[in-house]
Scaffold this active site. Structure first.
Site, short mmCIF file in Angstrom:
data_model
loop_
_atom_site.label_atom_id
_atom_site.label_comp_id
_atom_site.label_asym_id
_atom_site.label_seq_id
_atom_site.Cartn_x
_atom_site.Cartn_y
_atom_site.Cartn_z
N GLY A 37 0.88 -1.17 0.00
CA GLY A 37 0.00 0.00 0.00
C GLY A 37 0.91 1.21 0.00
O GLY A 37 1.75 1.36 0.91
N ARG A 169 -2.98 5.90 -11.14
CA ARG A 169 -3.31 4.65 -11.83
C ARG A 169 -4.03 5.08 -13.10
O ARG A 169 -4.92 5.94 -13.04
CB ARG A 169 -4.22 3.78 -10.97
CG ARG A 169 -3.69 3.50 -9.57
CD ARG A 169 -2.63 2.41 -9.57
NE ARG A 169 -2.11 2.17 -8.23
CZ ARG A 169 -0.89 2.48 -7.84
NH1 ARG A 169 -0.06 3.10 -8.65
NH2 ARG A 169 -0.48 2.18 -6.63
N LYS A 226 10.28 12.41 -9.86
CA LYS A 226 11.02 11.14 -9.76
C LYS A 226 11.15 10.54 -11.15
O LYS A 226 10.17 10.44 -11.87
CB LYS A 226 10.25 10.18 -8.85
CG LYS A 226 10.13 10.65 -7.41
CD LYS A 226 9.17 9.78 -6.61
CE LYS A 226 7.73 10.14 -6.86
NZ LYS A 226 6.78 9.29 -6.15
N ARG A 227 12.38 10.17 -11.50
CA ARG A 227 12.65 9.71 -12.86
C ARG A 227 13.17 8.29 -12.93
O ARG A 227 13.99 7.96 -13.78
CB ARG A 227 13.67 10.65 -13.52
CG ARG A 227 13.29 12.13 -13.49
CD ARG A 227 14.31 12.97 -14.24
NE ARG A 227 14.15 14.39 -14.02
CZ ARG A 227 13.25 15.16 -14.65
NH1 ARG A 227 12.43 14.64 -15.52
NH2 ARG A 227 13.19 16.46 -14.38
N ALA A 229 15.19 5.05 -12.95
CA ALA A 229 16.64 4.78 -13.01
C ALA A 229 17.45 6.04 -13.33
O ALA A 229 18.66 6.08 -13.11
CB ALA A 229 16.91 3.70 -14.04
N ALA A 257 9.46 1.97 -4.95
CA ALA A 257 10.64 2.85 -4.94
C ALA A 257 10.23 4.31 -4.71
O ALA A 257 10.87 5.03 -3.94
CB ALA A 257 11.40 2.74 -6.25
N ASP A 259 7.65 5.46 -3.19
CA ASP A 259 7.16 5.67 -1.83
C ASP A 259 8.32 5.68 -0.84
O ASP A 259 8.32 6.44 0.13
CB ASP A 259 6.14 4.58 -1.50
CG ASP A 259 5.13 4.42 -2.62
OD1 ASP A 259 4.69 5.45 -3.17
OD2 ASP A 259 4.81 3.28 -3.00
N ASN A 283 17.17 9.66 -3.14
CA ASN A 283 17.62 9.00 -4.37
C ASN A 283 18.35 7.69 -4.04
O ASN A 283 18.17 6.68 -4.72
CB ASN A 283 18.54 9.97 -5.13
CG ASN A 283 18.96 9.47 -6.50
OD1 ASN A 283 18.12 9.06 -7.28
ND2 ASN A 283 20.25 9.50 -6.77
P1 ATP Z 1 6.26 3.72 -7.67
O1 ATP Z 1 5.03 4.57 -7.74
O2 ATP Z 1 6.16 2.47 -8.42
O3 ATP Z 1 6.70 3.47 -6.25
P2 ATP Z 1 7.50 6.07 -8.79
O4 ATP Z 1 7.17 6.21 -10.22
O5 ATP Z 1 6.76 6.91 -7.83
O6 ATP Z 1 7.44 4.54 -8.36
P3 ATP Z 1 10.32 5.97 -9.47
O7 ATP Z 1 10.72 7.16 -10.24
O8 ATP Z 1 10.10 4.69 -10.16
O9 ATP Z 1 9.04 6.38 -8.58
O10 ATP Z 1 11.38 5.72 -8.32
C1 ATP Z 1 11.61 6.67 -7.29
C2 ATP Z 1 13.07 6.97 -7.17
O11 ATP Z 1 13.79 5.77 -6.83
C3 ATP Z 1 13.74 7.51 -8.42
O12 ATP Z 1 13.54 8.90 -8.52
C4 ATP Z 1 15.18 7.12 -8.16
O13 ATP Z 1 15.75 8.00 -7.24
C5 ATP Z 1 15.03 5.74 -7.50
N1 ATP Z 1 15.01 4.65 -8.50
C6 ATP Z 1 13.93 4.04 -9.01
N2 ATP Z 1 14.29 3.07 -9.89
C7 ATP Z 1 15.63 3.06 -9.92
C8 ATP Z 1 16.63 2.31 -10.63
N3 ATP Z 1 16.29 1.33 -11.48
N4 ATP Z 1 17.93 2.60 -10.42
C9 ATP Z 1 18.29 3.57 -9.56
N5 ATP Z 1 17.42 4.33 -8.87
C10 ATP Z 1 16.11 4.08 -9.04
MG MG Z 2 4.74 6.60 -7.50
#
Ligand code: ATP
Ligand code: MG
Length: 315
Positions: A37, A169, A226-227, A229, A257, A259, A283
């Protein structure tokens, strides 16, 4: 200074498909239950990073609910405002990964005990809180949307800051009443933690940077994009964008990640750390989160994040 945070939303368990491209239409192997969650993952990580966290939610009186609460309790999350609802079962999400990089979710949520979160006694709950965190993933039913709007309105009335992660979503974008509610929450957030592309989707146009500028002009103080990787960006009024590149890690399970990133950022920044430095640790936390299977399995304490950070810095 200890950050005091209130989070609200869904607490559920997640089952993760054993195989990439595993079909939901035929029997297959699933691993879990993992406590999950989005608000619960964020609360767990914020507590591990030293914040005093109160989680508002609901679970069923069953083993899945007990497993979630045991995990959250062990991490130090305050559970006084989590209701154990005898009349329903705990929600379950089935997630499978596609070789395209996409995720497929089957949710058992709106109709479950997990879907019945609601903040009672808002004055008492919000007194002394530094920030209330809300997430778009929690807007999965009319009752849930109402519960989110109620908390947002109570926070506004009491002068409590809010942080918001749209955590969209795709199916939500087809519900204009949900989009309107999320925009309202977004419009008065102090901190916005969005994934790349979410702000343009929610605001209807522009790039992430332009949307961030609009939100900052409208009253937000901080916008983080958040980006995955590629790391993350921080936007502040009157300051240049701060970018952190993603750390090179083996991605095992990306769910959670964002969250974990958000929980780290909130705990550290509300605890007094400069936003750019909190971004750096967030990060690291996000990168660590993807290295373990299970949405909370990669959550780390601040001491652990510091150790990772030290190992990355050349002596
Ligand atoms: P989710 O909603 O599925 O939890 P999100 O889209 O909100 O994910 P992401 O951008 O996927 O967030 O991930 C959050 C942060 O985690 C990124 O900004 C980065 O700092 C880190 N991160 C995520 N994936 C990776 C990766 N493959 N390698 C390195 N850092 C990552
Ligand atoms: Mg998210």
């Amino acid at each position: 200074m200890t950050a005091r945070l209130l989070c609200i939303g869904e607490i559920l368990v997640e089952m993760v498909a054993d195989e990439v491209d595993q079909s939901n239409l035929a029997p297959g192997g699933w691993r879990g239950p993992y406590p999950s969650g989005a608000p619960a993952i964020l609360a767990d990580q914020a507590a591990l990073c030293g914040a005093e966290v109160s989680l508002v939610g609901s679970v069923g009186a069953d083993d899945f609910g007990a497993a979630c609460l045991a995990r959250l309790r062990a991490s130090g999350v305050g559970l006084d405002r989590v209701r154990v609802d005898e009349t329903g079962t705990t929600g379950v999400a089935f997630v499978s990964y596609r070789s395209s990089g996409e995720r497929s979710f089957v949710f058992h949520l709106p109709e479950t005990a997990s879907g019945r979160f609601r903040l009672t006694e808002p004055e008492a709950a919000l007194g002394g809180v530094d920030c209330v965190h809300l997430m778009g993933s929690s807007a999965f039913s009319p009752a849930a949307v109402e519960a989110l709007l109620e908390v947002d309105a109570a926070a506004a009335a009491l002068g409590v800051r809010t942080s918001f992660d749209p955590n969209l979503r795709p199916e939500m974008l087809n519900r204009p009443e949900y989009v309107a509610a999320l925009r309202r929450i977004l419009g008065r957030a102090w901190l916005v933690l969005a994934s790349e592309g979410e702000l343009p989707a929610l605001l209807g146009d522009g790039t992430d940077a332009r949307c961030a500028a609009r939100l900052l002009a409208g009253g937000a103080e901080l916008v983080v994009v958040k980006r995955g990787a590629a790391g993350a960006s921080l936007f502040r009024r009157g300051a240049d964008e701060v970018r952190v590149p993603g750390l090179a890690v083996d991605e095992v399970d990306p769910t959670g990640a964002g969250d974990c990133f958000g929980g780290t950022f909130l705990a550290l920044h509300l605890g007094g750390m400069d936003a750019a430095e909190a971004l750096r640790y967030a990060n690291v936390a996000g990168a660590m989160a993807v290295t373990r299977r299970g949405p909370m399995s990669g959550n780390r304490t601040f001491a652990e994040l510091q150790a990772v950070e030290r190992s990355l810095t050349p002596a």
